[in-house]
Scaffold this motif. Structure first.
Motif, PDB file in Angstrom:
ATOM      1  N   ALA A 142       0.835  -1.207   0.000  1.00 61.88           N
ATOM      2  CA  ALA A 142       0.000   0.000   0.000  1.00 61.88           C
ATOM      3  C   ALA A 142       0.870   1.257   0.000  1.00 61.88           C
ATOM      4  O   ALA A 142       0.583   2.224  -0.732  1.00 61.88           O
ATOM      5  N   ARG A 143       1.927   1.259   0.798  1.00 61.53           N
ATOM      6  CA  ARG A 143       2.826   2.416   0.825  1.00 61.53           C
ATOM      7  C   ARG A 143       3.527   2.596  -0.520  1.00 61.53           C
ATOM      8  O   ARG A 143       3.720   3.723  -0.989  1.00 61.53           O
ATOM      9  N   THR A 144       3.887   1.493  -1.145  1.00 67.40           N
ATOM     10  CA  THR A 144       4.573   1.579  -2.438  1.00 67.40           C
ATOM     11  C   THR A 144       3.641   2.115  -3.512  1.00 67.40           C
ATOM     12  O   THR A 144       4.060   2.910  -4.361  1.00 67.40           O
ATOM     13  N   MET A 145       2.391   1.705  -3.490  1.00 61.72           N
ATOM     14  CA  MET A 145       1.433   2.252  -4.451  1.00 61.72           C
ATOM     15  C   MET A 145       1.346   3.767  -4.309  1.00 61.72           C
ATOM     16  O   MET A 145       1.342   4.493  -5.325  1.00 61.72           O
ATOM     17  N   ALA A 146       1.282   4.251  -3.091  1.00 64.85           N
ATOM     18  CA  ALA A 146       1.220   5.701  -2.867  1.00 64.85           C
ATOM     19  C   ALA A 146       2.495   6.379  -3.353  1.00 64.85           C
ATOM     20  O   ALA A 146       2.441   7.470  -3.936  1.00 64.85           O
ATOM     21  N   TYR A 147       3.625   5.746  -3.113  1.00 65.12           N
ATOM     22  CA  TYR A 147       4.897   6.302  -3.586  1.00 65.12           C
ATOM     23  C   TYR A 147       4.927   6.378  -5.111  1.00 65.12           C
ATOM     24  O   TYR A 147       5.308   7.412  -5.689  1.00 65.12           O
ATOM     25  N   LEU A 148       4.521   5.307  -5.775  1.00 66.25           N
ATOM     26  CA  LEU A 148       4.530   5.303  -7.237  1.00 66.25           C
ATOM     27  C   LEU A 148       3.570   6.359  -7.795  1.00 66.25           C
ATOM     28  O   LEU A 148       3.858   6.994  -8.813  1.00 66.25           O
ATOM     29  N   ASP A 149       2.447   6.538  -7.139  1.00 65.72           N
ATOM     30  CA  ASP A 149       1.503   7.579  -7.545  1.00 65.72           C
ATOM     31  C   ASP A 149       2.164   8.954  -7.486  1.00 65.72           C
ATOM     32  O   ASP A 149       1.985   9.779  -8.394  1.00 65.72           O
ATOM     33  N   ALA A 150       2.950   9.208  -6.435  1.00 68.41           N
ATOM     34  CA  ALA A 150       3.642  10.492  -6.310  1.00 68.41           C
ATOM     35  C   ALA A 150       4.693  10.662  -7.397  1.00 68.41           C
ATOM     36  O   ALA A 150       4.849  11.756  -7.964  1.00 68.41           O
ATOM     37  N   VAL A 151       5.414   9.588  -7.711  1.00 65.26           N
ATOM     38  CA  VAL A 151       6.403   9.646  -8.787  1.00 65.26           C
ATOM     39  C   VAL A 151       5.734  10.004 -10.106  1.00 65.26           C
ATOM     40  O   VAL A 151       6.229  10.838 -10.884  1.00 65.26           O
ATOM     41  N   LEU A 152       4.599   9.393 -10.368  1.00 63.81           N
ATOM     42  CA  LEU A 152       3.907   9.588 -11.639  1.00 63.81           C
ATOM     43  C   LEU A 152       3.231  10.943 -11.752  1.00 63.81           C
ATOM     44  O   LEU A 152       2.718  11.296 -12.819  1.00 63.81           O
ATOM     45  N   ALA A 153       3.252  11.724 -10.699  1.00 63.21           N
ATOM     46  CA  ALA A 153       2.762  13.101 -10.795  1.00 63.21           C
ATOM     47  C   ALA A 153       3.701  13.948 -11.645  1.00 63.21           C
ATOM     48  O   ALA A 153       3.284  14.981 -12.192  1.00 63.21           O
ATOM     49  N   ASP A 154       4.954  13.513 -11.762  1.00 62.70           N
ATOM     50  CA  ASP A 154       5.961  14.322 -12.451  1.00 62.70           C
ATOM     51  C   ASP A 154       6.556  13.662 -13.685  1.00 62.70           C
ATOM     52  O   ASP A 154       7.295  14.317 -14.436  1.00 62.70           O
ATOM     53  N   THR A 155       6.283  12.389 -13.903  1.00 64.81           N
ATOM     54  CA  THR A 155       6.867  11.695 -15.049  1.00 64.81           C
ATOM     55  C   THR A 155       5.808  10.877 -15.768  1.00 64.81           C
ATOM     56  O   THR A 155       4.817  10.445 -15.173  1.00 64.81           O
ATOM     57  N   ALA A 156       6.053  10.629 -17.063  1.00 66.00           N
ATOM     58  CA  ALA A 156       5.113   9.841 -17.857  1.00 66.00           C
ATOM     59  C   ALA A 156       5.157   8.375 -17.467  1.00 66.00           C
ATOM     60  O   ALA A 156       4.129   7.680 -17.466  1.00 66.00           O
ATOM     61  N   TYR A 157       6.362   7.909 -17.155  1.00 68.20           N
ATOM     62  CA  TYR A 157       6.549   6.521 -16.745  1.00 68.20           C
ATOM     63  C   TYR A 157       7.380   6.500 -15.471  1.00 68.20           C
ATOM     64  O   TYR A 157       7.882   7.533 -15.029  1.00 68.20           O
ATOM     65  N   LEU A 158       7.551   5.346 -14.884  1.00 66.27           N
ATOM     66  CA  LEU A 158       8.134   5.283 -13.549  1.00 66.27           C
ATOM     67  C   LEU A 158       9.583   5.740 -13.488  1.00 66.27           C
ATOM     68  O   LEU A 158      10.033   6.248 -12.457  1.00 66.27           O
TER      69      LEU A 158
END
Length: 206
Positions: A142-158
């Protein structure tokens, strides 16, 4: 080349997506492994891959490559097409970093929850379960999903502007989360939008 796997399992899916992205699927013979009846733990299979897991790649010279990241690294280097692991030192390092975060924090965490805190694949295969560990790993996912969501706020892909193995790993992790009934919050709008975009890629949509 041969790939020993189980169609639909998350790590085999990662390899199949990588092959499709490189246009190399027709170069491979897929050999099904009867995991549900323990074939992966047989002496014959462990002679190919002592890890006793799928996928496992057999090369034309009779040698074997196991571990999903190693297999996809080989595929990316062996076949033409867009790079999945990065061309520059910086790109390769960033992709490797994000791939490991997606693998350890999402895919492996969901896997630990599924195999330890649920009936998983059944009592014959799920030995030495530790439910407490499994539930802790569900929180990690669950924490990782939230982290990836934050990353994707600024980039097209991970890992930046280009699709990479990090995206493949995370996509497989979310698919496993669906199967294991680990909630993917609708509030993670960046992650949800990225997932829909990745799902539409020909390598996956097919």
């Amino acid at each position: 080349m041969k790939i020993y796997d189980v169609e639909g399992f998350p790590n085999p899916a990662r390899v199949r997506i990588a092959l499709a992205e490189k246009g190399a699927t027709d170069w491979v013979e897929f050999v099904p492994v009867d995991v549900m009846n323990g074939e992966h733990r047989s002496a014959e299979f462990k002679a190919k891959n002592p890890d006793a897991v799928v996928p496992c790649l057999e090369l034309e010279d009779g040698s074997y490559i196991a571990q999903c990241n190693a297999i996809t690294e080989y595929i990316d280097a062996e076949f033409d097409g867009p790079s999945l692991t990065g061309k520059t030192a910086k790109d390769r390092a960033r992709i490797a970093m994000m791939n490991l975060r997606a693998e350890n924090g999402l895919l492996n965490a969901v896997s630990a929850y599924f195999h330890h805190a649920t009936p998983g694949l059944g009592p014959d295969l799920e030995t030495d379960q530790c439910a407490e560990w499994g539930h802790k790993q569900k929180h990690v996912a669950a924490r990782t999903m939230a982290y990836l969501d934050a990353v994707l706020a600024d980039t097209a892909y991970l890992a930046g502007d280009e699709f990479s193995v990090a995206d493949i790993t995370a996509f497989a992790g979310l698919a496993f989360a669906d199967f294991a009934k680990v909630e993917i919050p609708a509030t993670l709008e960046n992650l949800q939008a990225w997932r829909a975009k990745v799902a539409a890629r020909p390598s996956i949509a097919a």
